[in-house]
Every structure is written in structure tokens, then in C-alpha cells.
Design an enzyme around this catalytic site. Structure first.
Site, PDB file in Angstrom:
ATOM      1  CG  ASP A 144      -1.888   1.142   1.275  1.00 43.65           C
ATOM      2  OD1 ASP A 144      -2.046   1.821   0.235  1.00 43.65           O
ATOM      3  OD2 ASP A 144      -2.490   1.366   2.338  1.00 43.65           O
ATOM      4  CG  ASP A 341      -4.175   4.611  -2.096  1.00 40.19           C
ATOM      5  OD1 ASP A 341      -3.116   4.087  -1.723  1.00 40.19           O
ATOM      6  OD2 ASP A 341      -5.245   4.482  -1.477  1.00 40.19           O
TER       7      ASP A 341
END
Length: 465
Positions: A144, A341
Site C-alpha cells: 500500500d 493510491d
């Protein structure tokens, strides 16, 4: 974003051989129930101006020009419909040759495969397998770019541990494990909370999930020849929320404790990933270190926001759909900024821009049967019985002139196991209270995304996996 379940997809191939696809079989009878193939509209197709925001496209708008300028394309078969993936091609097109993805440079870089979290982990993020400890204990971690501290579930699980596929990491079986002590820079970066001399960590995520335990350090193994010693991570003994069945998380944010920051001195402050496309023709990868310059990369500036020091922002100014640029001022996007993201599934943009984008997409897809919305996605279609799907090409445009062309499988998703012919436009309107727009991982699929933190730029190389 709320947790979302997507059906499992098969694991990518282990090797990178050149792919030459044989000709399709002869067309099936017209009476057969043919699943569709997805083909992008020619970028030169003319569309008249969009209707006013919130209004439906006018019935009298001229049809799309015939798609005569682009060559026919053959896509290899997708997984079986029972796996809930995009419908399988079933029409006869001449084959095309796809060269193998260029692996990042050997030199100082290290590369490992990544796979969709839907491949047995019940998450929509992407997963890599690394080793932790000496001897190495295998850990499957979602990675992430919006998180800093990496963590795994640890023995003994004194609080709560969810069910994961692998055995829990056991620090007592490693000769290189140690806790991080109070008063160290790493402890300060994690919040400075302590239990005696042991530093503690606690992370709360936006969807309500959380992890806490002892801040620790360990040997992280990427490959037999690439290991990172004294790597800071969270030894999680209380882990709450929906993390699927992964063993933990690998943080690639901009903060001091992330893998990207911890390896910057050895790997030039650069990392990249390629999230495999839905059709899984070539495997994805996560690479720490510089990638080779193929001449195809489009770089845009990496923007800093002091209030979000761990995040990677870009300056999105417009979106092109089928050769039509949304008629909104750049300030619609730049006033709040846009986050890139890997941990968010869809792309969320301001309502003013989304309404125009959705209406344009609906106009290009008006020949197809609408279907019920799916979660945040309000524009879905039932392609049952369709042999070919025409959809518009799309690209993101940035303030410095860089362009990121979205892969054909980054425009729509097919979320249902039991209805694999239902596809949804993978964009949504952000809430007025949201602090920024987000470019999610669906739109990043098949492109190598390069983060050069030292030079403060982000690059895009389409069709890299």
C-alpha cells in the site's frame, strides 16, 4: 473506502515468455450465447459537447463514427465465467503479438511478483510474498502506497488475530528478531508510546480496521540474494477489521518507517510496481530500485502536501474520454489535489467532473442494457448475449503535460461471480467532504508506475504487464 469482495482470479504465470496468440476458432453460430470482447473506440471519434451536468444525453446526438481506423484486436481467453472475470472473447480476429514485459534493471534493483488479492486472499489490493526472520518465514502481504509501517500478525496473539492463509509469524523462531526500544528515532516515528522499554505501535485505518502490538525489527528477505536487515515492522497481536486472509501489510508510503524510505540509500529512493491486468496475460511485479529507461515513460511531478506527509499526490487537470476532454477548469481537480493510491480500488473525482464523465460514458455505451449499480459504482451494464463490446479509450492529463493512458481493463470492472457479463464503470463521485480525489488501482492496472522519491516524480509506462 468500505471493504469490497471480488471473486478470486487465477495466479499469474511464473515466467515471462513471449506470448504469441494463435488465431481464434471460427465464429460460433449466431444462436450461440457469445460472451463479449472489449474493444476501445478509436481515439479520433468525434463527440459533440456534453450535456449540462446532471442531465441525460440528448436522444438526437449523432452516433459514433464507424471504427474503421483501428486494427482488429484479439485478446486471449479470460478465466471461466464462474470466476467472475470480464467475459471471454468469442469472435475471430487476427492474432497480435505481445512482447514480454521488460523486467527492471538487474543492477541495484530487486523484483518480486505481485498478484491480485482476489487470488485467494479475499481483498481488492495487491499482494507480494516476502520472507521475514532467520530462517525466513513466508509472509503474504498486501502492499500500500498510502501506508508507512509494515506489519504482520504475530505469535502469541494476545489480543485478536483474524484467519490468514499462512501460519502466524513466530518471533521466537528467528535469530534476528528484536524489539525496537524506547527513545530511538524509529520509536518516535511510530508515535513514541512504550511499555517499559519496548516501543509500541497502533494504526487506525480509514475503513475502521486497526492493528497494534510491539514495534520490532527483523531481516526482510525479497530474494535469495536480497535481504534488508533491521527492518522496522509491527508485530501485530491485536488486528481488527477486514484484511482478507493476508498475513499483513507492506508499507510503501513516504514516511520514515516505510520500505521505500528504509531502502532509499541502497536503491536510489526509487520503486515501481505493475498491477496485472484483469485478463492476466502477463504477471505483475513490485521492484525496489531503478527501472530501465525504455523511452516510453511519461513522468509527472510528485506533489507534497504537508498535512498528508505519507501520501503521493499528482496534479491531475483533465480527463480524456474517447478523444473528448471534459469541459471543466483544472481547478476542479487541483483545488484539493489528487492522490495516487495502490490501496484504493476505484477512482474518485469531484462530482462536477464525474457527472460529465459518466454522461459521456453513458452516451458511448447507449446501445447496451443498463444494470443495477454496484456499491459506489452507479453506471453498470448487462452484456449478456453480446459478442463485441465497444468502449471509449481514456487517459489522465497532468499539469506538466504528462499523459497516462488507461488500460482497456482499467475502465470497467466485472464484480459478480454469478453474473460475469455485468460490467460497471470503475469511476465514482467523491464526497464533498473528501479531502482530495483518488486515482485507484483499477485504473493503474497493466502500467508500470515508477516512484522516484529523490527526484520527486512519478512515471507511467503503459502495457508493462
Amino acid at each position: 473506502m468500505p471493504p469490497m469482495y471480488f471473486p478470486p482470479t487465477p495466479a499469474p504465470a511464473a515466467a515471462f515468455p513471449p506470448l504469441v496468440f494463435p488465431p481464434s476458432p471460427a465464429p460460433l453460430p449466431a444462436s450461440a450465447n457469445l460472451p463479449p470482447i472489449i474493444i476501445p473506440d478509436h481515439p479520433g471519434t468525434y463527440f459533440p459537447p456534453s450535456p449540462a451536468p446532471g442531465s441525460a444525453p440528448a436522444d438526437g446526438m449523432p452516433p459514433m463514427l464507424p471504427a474503421v481506423a483501428f486494427p482488429p484486436m484479439f485478446f486471449p481467453p479470460n478465466p471461466a465465467p464462474s470466476e467472475g472475470m470480464p467475459p471471454t472473447p468469442a469472435v475471430a480476429f487476427p492474432p497480435i503479438y505481445l512482447p514480454p514485459a521488460l523486467a527492471p534493471a538487474e543492477g541495484p534493483s530487486v523484483t518480486i511478483p505481485d498478484v491480485p488479492g482476489t487470488s485467494g486472499f479475499n481483498i481488492t489490493e495487491f499482494v507480494v510474498v516476502v520472507g521475514l526472520g532467520t530462517p525466513s518465514q513466508q509472509s503474504a502481504l498486501m502492499f500500500d502506497t498510502g501506508s508507512d509501517l509494515s506489519w504482520v500478525q504475530c505469535q502469541p496473539c494476545t489480543g485478536h488475530c483474524y484467519q490468514q492463509n499462512d501460519p502466524l509469524y513466530d518471533p521466537t523462531k528467528s535469530s534476528t528478531y528484536d524489539v525496537v526500544h524506547c527513545g530511538t528515532p524509529e520509536c518516535s516515528a511510530a508515535g513514541g508510546k512504550c511499555n517499559g522499554t519496548t516501543c509500541l505501535y497502533n494504526i487506525n485505518y480509514g475503513d475502521g480496521s486497526s492493528t497494534s502490538g510491539a514495534l520490532s525489527q527483523e531481516t526482510l528477505t525479497f530474494s535469495s540474494s536480497r535481504k534488508f536487515s533491521s527492518f522496522p515492522f509491527g508485530c501485530g497481536t491485536t488486528n481488527l477489521g477486514d484484511f482478507g486472509s493476508v498475513d499483513g501489510l507492506l508499507g510503501l508510503g513516504r514516511g520514515q518507517l516505510s520500505l521505500a524510505s528504509q531502502t532509499a540509500s541502497s536503491f536510489d529512493g526509487t520503486f515501481s510496481y505493475c498491477l496485472p491486468s484483469h485478463n492476466m496475460t502477463r504477471p505483475g511485479f513490485l521492484s525496489i530500485g531503478a527501472s530501465p529507461d525504455t523511452g516510453k515513460v511519461q513522468y509527472t511531478a510528485m506533489i507534497k502536501k504537508p498535512q498528508y506527509p505519507s501520501f503521493y499526490f499528482v496534479e491531475l487537470v483533465s480527463i480524456d474520454i474517447g478523444g473528448y476532454v471534459l469541459p471543466v477548469p483544472p481547478s476542479v481537480f487541483t483545488s484539493k489535489g489528487t492522490l495516487l493510491d495502490s490501496g484504493t480500488t476505484f477512482t474518485y473525482i469531484p462530482a462536477q467532473a464525474y457527472t460529465l464523465l459518466r454522461d459521456r460514458f453513458k452516451f458511448t455505451m447507449k446501445g447496451y442494457k443498463p444494470a443495477a449499480p454496484f456499491q459506489d459504482l452507479d453506471t453498470c451494464y448487462d452484456f449478456s448475449g453480446q459478442s463485441v463490446i465497444f468502449q471509449p479509450g481514456m487517459s489522465f492529463k497532468f499539469s506538466d503535460g504528462a499523459v497516462f493512458d488507461i488500460d482497456i481493463f482499467g475502465v470497467m470492472i466485472y464484480p459478480y461471480v454469478d453474473h460475469p457479463a455485468i460490467g460497471c464503470f470503475a469511476f465514482a463521485s467523491s464526497d464533498p467532504t473528501d479531502q482530495f480525489s483518488i486515482i485507484g488501482n483499477t485504473q493503474q492496472r497493466s502500467a508500470e508506475v515508477i516512484y522516484n522519491v529523490v527526484a520527486e516524480k512519478i512515471g507511467f509506462v503503459p502495457l508493462s504487464c
